[in-house]
Design an enzyme around this catalytic site. Structure first.
Site, PDB file in Angstrom:
ATOM      1  N   TYR A  82     -14.287 -73.037 -12.238  1.00  0.00           N
ATOM      2  CA  TYR A  82     -14.446 -74.267 -13.016  1.00  0.00           C
ATOM      3  C   TYR A  82     -15.833 -74.871 -12.838  1.00  0.00           C
ATOM      4  O   TYR A  82     -16.363 -74.867 -11.732  1.00  0.00           O
ATOM      5  CB  TYR A  82     -13.405 -75.301 -12.558  1.00  0.00           C
ATOM      6  CG  TYR A  82     -13.434 -76.569 -13.369  1.00  0.00           C
ATOM      7  CD1 TYR A  82     -12.784 -76.629 -14.594  1.00  0.00           C
ATOM      8  CD2 TYR A  82     -14.140 -77.690 -12.938  1.00  0.00           C
ATOM      9  CE1 TYR A  82     -12.822 -77.780 -15.357  1.00  0.00           C
ATOM     10  CE2 TYR A  82     -14.173 -78.848 -13.698  1.00  0.00           C
ATOM     11  CZ  TYR A  82     -13.519 -78.892 -14.900  1.00  0.00           C
ATOM     12  OH  TYR A  82     -13.565 -80.031 -15.669  1.00  0.00           O
ATOM     13  N   TRP A  94     -19.394 -77.160 -14.907  1.00  0.00           N
ATOM     14  CA  TRP A  94     -20.246 -77.533 -16.037  1.00  0.00           C
ATOM     15  C   TRP A  94     -21.603 -76.862 -15.969  1.00  0.00           C
ATOM     16  O   TRP A  94     -22.610 -77.568 -15.926  1.00  0.00           O
ATOM     17  CB  TRP A  94     -20.454 -79.037 -15.997  1.00  0.00           C
ATOM     18  CG  TRP A  94     -19.432 -79.817 -16.729  1.00  0.00           C
ATOM     19  CD1 TRP A  94     -18.115 -79.912 -16.438  1.00  0.00           C
ATOM     20  CD2 TRP A  94     -19.670 -80.653 -17.869  1.00  0.00           C
ATOM     21  NE1 TRP A  94     -17.502 -80.760 -17.325  1.00  0.00           N
ATOM     22  CE2 TRP A  94     -18.431 -81.235 -18.207  1.00  0.00           C
ATOM     23  CE3 TRP A  94     -20.797 -80.976 -18.631  1.00  0.00           C
ATOM     24  CZ2 TRP A  94     -18.282 -82.106 -19.275  1.00  0.00           C
ATOM     25  CZ3 TRP A  94     -20.649 -81.846 -19.681  1.00  0.00           C
ATOM     26  CH2 TRP A  94     -19.406 -82.398 -20.006  1.00  0.00           C
TER      27      TRP A  94
HETATM   28  N1  LIG Z   1     -13.646 -88.238  -6.989  1.00  0.00           N
HETATM   29  C1  LIG Z   1     -13.820 -87.717  -8.196  1.00  0.00           C
HETATM   30  N2  LIG Z   1     -14.057 -86.401  -8.335  1.00  0.00           N
HETATM   31  C2  LIG Z   1     -14.251 -85.874  -9.549  1.00  0.00           C
HETATM   32  C3  LIG Z   1     -14.206 -86.680 -10.706  1.00  0.00           C
HETATM   33  C4  LIG Z   1     -13.936 -88.070 -10.543  1.00  0.00           C
HETATM   34  O1  LIG Z   1     -13.849 -88.829 -11.517  1.00  0.00           O
HETATM   35  N3  LIG Z   1     -13.769 -88.544  -9.273  1.00  0.00           N
HETATM   36  N4  LIG Z   1     -14.409 -86.112 -11.948  1.00  0.00           N
HETATM   37  C5  LIG Z   1     -14.082 -84.707 -12.096  1.00  0.00           C
HETATM   38  C6  LIG Z   1     -14.568 -84.166 -13.364  1.00  0.00           C
HETATM   39  S1  LIG Z   1     -14.026 -84.974 -14.783  1.00  0.00           S
HETATM   40  C7  LIG Z   1     -15.337 -83.048 -13.456  1.00  0.00           C
HETATM   41  S2  LIG Z   1     -15.663 -82.379 -15.002  1.00  0.00           S
HETATM   42  C8  LIG Z   1     -15.828 -82.354 -12.260  1.00  0.00           C
HETATM   43  C9  LIG Z   1     -17.233 -81.753 -12.424  1.00  0.00           C
HETATM   44  O2  LIG Z   1     -17.445 -80.769 -11.468  1.00  0.00           O
HETATM   45  P1  LIG Z   1     -18.500 -79.585 -11.678  1.00  0.00           P
HETATM   46  O3  LIG Z   1     -18.619 -79.216 -13.110  1.00  0.00           O
HETATM   47  O4  LIG Z   1     -18.155 -78.503 -10.733  1.00  0.00           O
HETATM   48  O5  LIG Z   1     -19.850 -80.310 -11.226  1.00  0.00           O
HETATM   49  P2  LIG Z   1     -21.362 -79.911 -11.514  1.00  0.00           P
HETATM   50  O6  LIG Z   1     -22.151 -80.593 -10.457  1.00  0.00           O
HETATM   51  O7  LIG Z   1     -21.726 -80.229 -12.903  1.00  0.00           O
HETATM   52  O8  LIG Z   1     -21.360 -78.359 -11.252  1.00  0.00           O
HETATM   53  C10 LIG Z   1     -21.935 -77.430 -12.104  1.00  0.00           C
HETATM   54  C11 LIG Z   1     -22.755 -76.459 -11.249  1.00  0.00           C
HETATM   55  O9  LIG Z   1     -23.280 -75.429 -12.083  1.00  0.00           O
HETATM   56  C12 LIG Z   1     -24.617 -75.160 -11.658  1.00  0.00           C
HETATM   57  N5  LIG Z   1     -25.344 -74.535 -12.765  1.00  0.00           N
HETATM   58  C13 LIG Z   1     -26.077 -75.123 -13.731  1.00  0.00           C
HETATM   59  N6  LIG Z   1     -26.564 -74.193 -14.570  1.00  0.00           N
HETATM   60  C14 LIG Z   1     -26.144 -72.994 -14.128  1.00  0.00           C
HETATM   61  C15 LIG Z   1     -26.338 -71.644 -14.568  1.00  0.00           C
HETATM   62  O10 LIG Z   1     -26.968 -71.370 -15.576  1.00  0.00           O
HETATM   63  N7  LIG Z   1     -25.721 -70.670 -13.843  1.00  0.00           N
HETATM   64  C16 LIG Z   1     -24.996 -70.932 -12.733  1.00  0.00           C
HETATM   65  N8  LIG Z   1     -24.449 -69.898 -12.086  1.00  0.00           N
HETATM   66  N9  LIG Z   1     -24.811 -72.194 -12.288  1.00  0.00           N
HETATM   67  C17 LIG Z   1     -25.371 -73.197 -12.980  1.00  0.00           C
HETATM   68  C18 LIG Z   1     -25.153 -76.493 -11.252  1.00  0.00           C
HETATM   69  O11 LIG Z   1     -26.240 -76.358 -10.394  1.00  0.00           O
HETATM   70  C19 LIG Z   1     -23.938 -77.148 -10.608  1.00  0.00           C
HETATM   71  O12 LIG Z   1     -23.913 -76.951  -9.224  1.00  0.00           O
HETATM   72  O13 LIG Z   1     -15.800 -83.253 -11.139  1.00  0.00           O
HETATM   73  C20 LIG Z   1     -14.515 -83.819 -10.932  1.00  0.00           C
HETATM   74  N10 LIG Z   1     -14.491 -84.538  -9.673  1.00  0.00           N
HETATM   75  N1  LIG Z   2     -23.661 -90.220 -16.665  1.00  0.00           N
HETATM   76  C1  LIG Z   2     -22.613 -89.407 -16.623  1.00  0.00           C
HETATM   77  N2  LIG Z   2     -21.749 -89.388 -17.664  1.00  0.00           N
HETATM   78  C2  LIG Z   2     -20.674 -88.553 -17.631  1.00  0.00           C
HETATM   79  C3  LIG Z   2     -20.448 -87.670 -16.546  1.00  0.00           C
HETATM   80  C4  LIG Z   2     -21.370 -87.721 -15.465  1.00  0.00           C
HETATM   81  O1  LIG Z   2     -21.229 -87.001 -14.456  1.00  0.00           O
HETATM   82  N3  LIG Z   2     -22.428 -88.591 -15.535  1.00  0.00           N
HETATM   83  N4  LIG Z   2     -19.369 -86.807 -16.565  1.00  0.00           N
HETATM   84  C5  LIG Z   2     -18.720 -86.528 -17.847  1.00  0.00           C
HETATM   85  C6  LIG Z   2     -17.378 -85.969 -17.664  1.00  0.00           C
HETATM   86  S1  LIG Z   2     -17.231 -84.357 -17.156  1.00  0.00           S
HETATM   87  C7  LIG Z   2     -16.238 -86.654 -17.940  1.00  0.00           C
HETATM   88  S2  LIG Z   2     -14.719 -85.906 -17.808  1.00  0.00           S
HETATM   89  C8  LIG Z   2     -16.281 -88.035 -18.394  1.00  0.00           C
HETATM   90  C9  LIG Z   2     -15.233 -88.894 -17.683  1.00  0.00           C
HETATM   91  O2  LIG Z   2     -15.065 -90.076 -18.341  1.00  0.00           O
HETATM   92  P1  LIG Z   2     -14.183 -91.232 -17.689  1.00  0.00           P
HETATM   93  O3  LIG Z   2     -13.007 -90.682 -17.020  1.00  0.00           O
HETATM   94  O4  LIG Z   2     -13.961 -92.239 -18.760  1.00  0.00           O
HETATM   95  O5  LIG Z   2     -15.240 -91.807 -16.633  1.00  0.00           O
HETATM   96  P2  LIG Z   2     -15.164 -92.562 -15.245  1.00  0.00           P
HETATM   97  O6  LIG Z   2     -16.549 -93.069 -15.054  1.00  0.00           O
HETATM   98  O7  LIG Z   2     -14.609 -91.687 -14.197  1.00  0.00           O
HETATM   99  O8  LIG Z   2     -14.135 -93.738 -15.449  1.00  0.00           O
HETATM  100  C10 LIG Z   2     -14.372 -94.817 -16.349  1.00  0.00           C
HETATM  101  C11 LIG Z   2     -13.906 -96.108 -15.717  1.00  0.00           C
HETATM  102  O9  LIG Z   2     -12.496 -96.132 -15.551  1.00  0.00           O
HETATM  103  C12 LIG Z   2     -12.201 -97.185 -14.632  1.00  0.00           C
HETATM  104  N5  LIG Z   2     -10.953 -96.917 -13.924  1.00  0.00           N
HETATM  105  C13 LIG Z   2     -10.759 -96.087 -12.866  1.00  0.00           C
HETATM  106  N6  LIG Z   2      -9.473 -96.144 -12.450  1.00  0.00           N
HETATM  107  C14 LIG Z   2      -8.843 -97.039 -13.255  1.00  0.00           C
HETATM  108  C15 LIG Z   2      -7.504 -97.524 -13.341  1.00  0.00           C
HETATM  109  O10 LIG Z   2      -6.603 -97.162 -12.570  1.00  0.00           O
HETATM  110  N7  LIG Z   2      -7.229 -98.416 -14.335  1.00  0.00           N
HETATM  111  C16 LIG Z   2      -8.180 -98.852 -15.204  1.00  0.00           C
HETATM  112  N8  LIG Z   2      -7.802 -99.712 -16.152  1.00  0.00           N
HETATM  113  N9  LIG Z   2      -9.451 -98.428 -15.129  1.00  0.00           N
HETATM  114  C17 LIG Z   2      -9.777 -97.526 -14.180  1.00  0.00           C
HETATM  115  C18 LIG Z   2     -13.362 -97.234 -13.676  1.00  0.00           C
HETATM  116  O11 LIG Z   2     -13.787 -98.580 -13.499  1.00  0.00           O
HETATM  117  C19 LIG Z   2     -14.391 -96.343 -14.314  1.00  0.00           C
HETATM  118  O12 LIG Z   2     -15.697 -96.881 -14.302  1.00  0.00           O
HETATM  119  O13 LIG Z   2     -17.571 -88.602 -18.154  1.00  0.00           O
HETATM  120  C20 LIG Z   2     -18.614 -87.787 -18.702  1.00  0.00           C
HETATM  121  N10 LIG Z   2     -19.830 -88.556 -18.701  1.00  0.00           N
HETATM  122 MO   LIG Z   3     -15.032 -83.907 -16.631  1.00  0.00          MO
END
Ligand SMILES: Nc1nc2c(c(=O)[nH]1)N[C@H]1C(S)=C(S)[C@@H](COP(=O)(O)OP(=O)(O)OC[C@H]3O[C@@H](n4cnc5c(=O)[nH]c(N)nc54)[C@H](O)[C@@H]3O)O[C@H]1N2
Ligand SMILES: Nc1nc2c(c(=O)[nH]1)N[C@H]1C(S)=C(S)[C@@H](COP(=O)(O)OP(=O)(O)OC[C@H]3O[C@@H](n4cnc5c(=O)[nH]c(N)nc54)[C@H](O)[C@@H]3O)O[C@H]1N2
Ligand SMILES: [Mo]
Length: 775
Positions: A117, A119
């Site tokens: 998994y 990005w």
């Molecule tokens: N506590 C908490 N944890 C969360 C979340 C949260 O809301 N709270 N959000 C979750 C969500 S929604 C997501 S999507 C995940 C994201 O989790 P990840 O998608 O695992 O996070 P990234 O840091 O984007 O990891 C992508 C990796 O790919 C590498 N990469 C970039 N380009 C390339 C390439 O061309 N080749 C290779 N081999 N590698 C490359 C980057 O260096 C990076 O280390 O985190 C989750 N974790």
């Molecule tokens: N800059 C930036 N943008 C991103 C990403 C990033 O890494 N950086 N990651 C991308 C990815 S992979 C994803 S999946 C999306 C995720 O998109 P979201 O899930 O919408 O993003 P978050 O920032 O985790 O959460 C949004 C807000 O939800 C509120 N929240 C948390 N828990 C609760 C709750 O129990 N109740 C209520 N009412 N509110 C709550 C928090 O205050 C938080 O700021 O974002 C994307 N956009």
């Molecule tokens: Mo995500």
């Protein structure tokens, strides 16, 4: 004489841009000229490309070389603390191939975990995860994964209610329809501007600021139901309803109660388009459990006063309402419930399928949610399907590694975890994304071999045995674009690979060749031939829609092609509403299932056949709050994408004493004698990390916010307890599934305490190189 500068168009998940190169070196970037509001995150590229933590050469972990590589048993320790040894590419590839071969012939392909998994790149050919899956298909399969961290629980729940997952994955009702028709936009978790920078697959357009300005001009009323004020922009003057995290379902029930008690449930809508309302009604009024879900009942749970709840519910009656929730709400224990609850409330208000109204999830969670219906048809190398392979729910990775043989329930099925001997990860960072990282660290000790492809020394690379340096987007040619954007981009190679880095496509091709699967994987096509193949498939699919893109050479030279804007606006379920017989939903009843017999028959008490309030194990009303009285939100970072770009100036500028900032209310800071900039220890029974205090009245008392993204740096404190040095919230978060139905991650279900840290501070080291054995 001025140096000559060449400009190359390219794309990343945080936007399209031109790369400026002088004498073979990237010297700057400028945003794509068609983007009205580009993200400044693109500016991190020059620094990232040449960052101190780039992986220059293939590296092998010493402890693994001395054991597994010599046919000895693996000692189950050392990953993440050992030294590395550089080796030539051929040796590294031989070692990786021989381990893959050994595991598949000795234990079978199911002993290889290839879910991978993450990005990685916005480019479609060099999309690492697509390549891992194709590679694994070519060598006979692996244990994989399904769903995602973003909205995994909703992906499994919503098809039971609506027949598919469009309400969360899109296409959702677009902004054109919202701007024209919506009066009340209720945003649970807000629509945070920081998140609009990002789009999976990259975007040419960042149109959100324009939507917001227009919504404000038209007087659409926004309500931000969230623990953080900053989840909506000041410009739209949203009302802020401060809610205790994890209690949204109680609030939604009370809103439904008021609508119902006022006799304003839209019976005509319910009768024609829904099934099972009677079951929900019996629960709502307390007939089934003796508890009427009144505002007075919800007030002490949610922290919102009963009168406020009643007044808010009454305000929605008779108005054109869009109920939305950020994806974060379902990233929590019982995260399915508020999503089902909002669907139920939207049905009771009779709003589903009305232009610009109804229910949908994820507006503002990502750029492109609510964009016009572009449906840009772009895909990379096709998968090699493997029907019988087990795919675990993605967020159960630590359980999988720790508990071979364990039986697990998932969305009405049961499966058994295999015994994983080899993990192959390319393009993701589990030590960013997973919960309870000290537990993941234990889990990562179990397999015999961990292979990782990475451009940077992430925590995951540091926990691997065979580390293969991958190029970044700027070091190779590719094609990229998002289904929610009108542009397809030519991504030109701007610079030569840094160090000895190789493209993932090449790495997998060379591994496949060694394993006798070369032809199955690359089909004897070069990178250039694959790029044309990707473009041809795009052209064929566009031609079927009556649009003929230019030939490849013209496209490549121009740097992009824009597909036509769709006509009119789009409202989800409009067809169904207009004619439910002709356009039934793909549910068993063909209608919206407010009660689902299918879900009820699974027999999961924590996720029964209708939307219910279930107390999570950690929230401000839990007994545990007497020891850990703060609810920690770990949201997406404003200054990077997940763990990527953490070493850049943009991210570093936001750090406090070199660590992540933890945001807290003035009252909570004062109660602990904390001042802005203090270094604190954030802790619970799962772990502890250091962070820097940021005080803000935009944070609800009782809540702290520690955004994700700080590179994991495990240390131990003076008493020998684990202490993460850099402010990574995932050492504190809870690693349980949302429910047996969704099995999504539950990161937001997390109580902590915060105290001033007076111990010795060790410098943060993770943004450089790991230890290497002296040559
Ligand atoms: N506590 C908490 N944890 C969360 C979340 C949260 O809301 N709270 N959000 C979750 C969500 S929604 C997501 S999507 C995940 C994201 O989790 P990840 O998608 O695992 O996070 P990234 O840091 O984007 O990891 C992508 C990796 O790919 C590498 N990469 C970039 N380009 C390339 C390439 O061309 N080749 C290779 N081999 N590698 C490359 C980057 O260096 C990076 O280390 O985190 C989750 N974790
Ligand atoms: N800059 C930036 N943008 C991103 C990403 C990033 O890494 N950086 N990651 C991308 C990815 S992979 C994803 S999946 C999306 C995720 O998109 P979201 O899930 O919408 O993003 P978050 O920032 O985790 O959460 C949004 C807000 O939800 C509120 N929240 C948390 N828990 C609760 C709750 O129990 N109740 C209520 N009412 N509110 C709550 C928090 O205050 C938080 O700021 O974002 C994307 N956009
Ligand atoms: Mo995500």
């Amino acid at each position: 004489m001025p140096r000559s500068r060449t400009v190359f168009p390219t794309l990343s998940h945080w936007g399209a841009f031109d790369a400026h190169v002088e004498e073979g070196r990237l010297v700057g970037v400028t945003p794509f000229s068609g983007d009205p509001h580009p993200s400044r995150l693109i500016e991190a590229w020059p620094e990232m490309l040449y960052a101190e933590n780039r992986i220059a050469r293939p590296a092998i972990r010493r402890g693994w070389l001395d054991t597994v590589a010599k046919g000895k048993p693996h000692p189950e320790n050392g990953r993440g603390s050992d030294v590395f040894v550089n080796v030539p590419w051929d040796e590294a590839l031989d070692m990786a191939a021989s381990q893959l071969e050994r595991v598949r012939t000795t234990f079978g392909n199911a002993a290889i975990f290839g879910g991978s998994y993450g990005w990685s790149s916005a480019g479609r050919l060099h999309h690492a995860r697509t390549l891992v899956h194709r590679f694994m298909g070519a060598i006979g399969g692996c244990t994989g994964q399904v769903t995602n961290y973003s909205y995994g629980a909703a992906m499994r729940l919503l098809p039971h209610i609506f027949g598919d997952d469009r309400t969360v994955a899109g296409p959702v009702t677009d902004w054109k329809a919202i701007l024209e028709h919506c009066e009340e936009f209720v945003a649970f978790g807000g629509i945070a501007a920081k998140n609009w920078q990002i789009q999976s697959g990259g975007a040419g357009l960042h149109p959100f600021d324009d939507f917001m300005a227009e919504a404000a001009r038209r007087g659409i009323r926004f309500t931000n139901v969230s623990p953080l004020r900053g989840d909506t922009e000041a410009s739209i003057s949203a009302e802020w309803l401060q809610i205790r995290p994890g209690t949204d379902m109680a609030f939604i029930l009370a809103l439904a109660y008021v609508v119902h008690a006022n006799g304003r449930t839209d019976r005509a809508f319910i009768d024609r388009y829904c099934v099972g309302f009677d079951r929900f009604e019996a629960y709502l009024t307390g007939q089934t459990d003796g508890i009427a879900k009144t505002p007075e009942w919800a007030a002490p749970i949610t922290g919102i006063g009963a009168e406020k709840i009643a007044a808010f519910a009454e305000r929605l009656i008779g108005r054109r309402v869009l109920l939305s929730a950020a994806w974060s709400l379902q990233r929590a224990e019982h995260g399915e419930q508020p999503y089902w609850g909002l669907a139920t409330l939207a049905a009771m208000l009779g709003q589903i399928g009305l232009p610009g109204a109804g229910v949908a999830y994820g507006y503002g969670s990502m750029n492109g949610m609510g964009n016009p219906l572009y449906e840009l048809p772009i895909s990379g190398m096709p998968a090699i399907p493997r029907e019988g392979d087990l795919k675990i729910p993605v967020a159960r990775i630590a359980d999988l590694l720790l508990s071979p043989g364990k039986e697990v329930d998932f969305d009405g099925r049961r499966f058994t975890y295999p015994d994983i001997k080899l993990v192959h990860w390319a393009g993701g960072n589990p030590f960013h994304h997973h919960q309870d990282l000290f537990r993941l660290r234990e889990a990562f000790q179990r397999p015999d071999t961990v292979i990782v492809h990475e451009p940077w020394w992430t925590a995951t690379a540091r926990h691997a045995d065979i580390v293969l340096p991958a190029t970044t987007t700027l070091e190779r040619n590719d094609i990229g674009g998002s289904s929610r954007d009108p542009y397809l981009f030519a991504m030109h190679k701007a610079v030569d690979p840094v160090g000895e880095a190789r493209d993932d496509f090449r790495i997998f091709s060379e591994l496949a060749d060694r394993l006798g699967a070369g032809e199955a994987f690359h089909m004897n096509r070069t990178e250039g031939q694959w790029l044309r193949n990707i473009y041809d498939r795009f052209c064929t699919r566009m031609a079927a829609r009556g649009f003929n893109p230019p030939d490849f050479e013209t496209f490549w030279a121009a740097g992009h092609v824009r597909i036509p804007d769709p006509e009119g606006s789009f409202t989800l379920f409009e067809e169904f509403r207009n004619d439910p017989e002709a356009h039934p939903l793909a549910t068993p009843s063909g209608r919206i299932e407010l009660f689902s017999q299918t879900v009820a028959d699974f027999g999961y008490d924590e996720c029964p056949g209708l939307a219910v309030w279930r107390e999570p194990s950690e929230w401000l009303g839990a007994e545990l709050a007497s020891r850990f009285p703060l609810h920690m939100i770990s949201n997406q970072p404003a200054d990077k994408l997940h763990g990527q770009m953490d070493a850049s100036a943009i991210s570093r500028a936001n750090k406090v004493g070199g660590r992540s900032g933890i945001y807290m209310s003035p009252a909570d800071a004062e109660a602990r004698g904390l001042r802005e900039g203090d270094i604190v220890r954030v802790f619970n029974d799962r772990g502890a990390c250091l962070a820097g205090v940021r005080i803000s009245d935009g944070v609800m008392p009782g809540v702290v916010c520690l955004p994700t993204g700080a590179t994991f740096e495990p240390l131990t404190d003076a008493t020998g307890r684990p202490l993460e040095n850099h402010g990574n919230p995932n050492v504190l978060t809870k690693d349980i599934g949302t429910s047996r139905l969704g099995q999504g991650p539950s990161a937001q279900t997390c109580l902590v305490e915060v105290e001033r840290y007076d111990g010795a501070l060790r410098p943060v080291r993770v943004l450089g190189q790991p230890p290497f054995e002296a040559a």
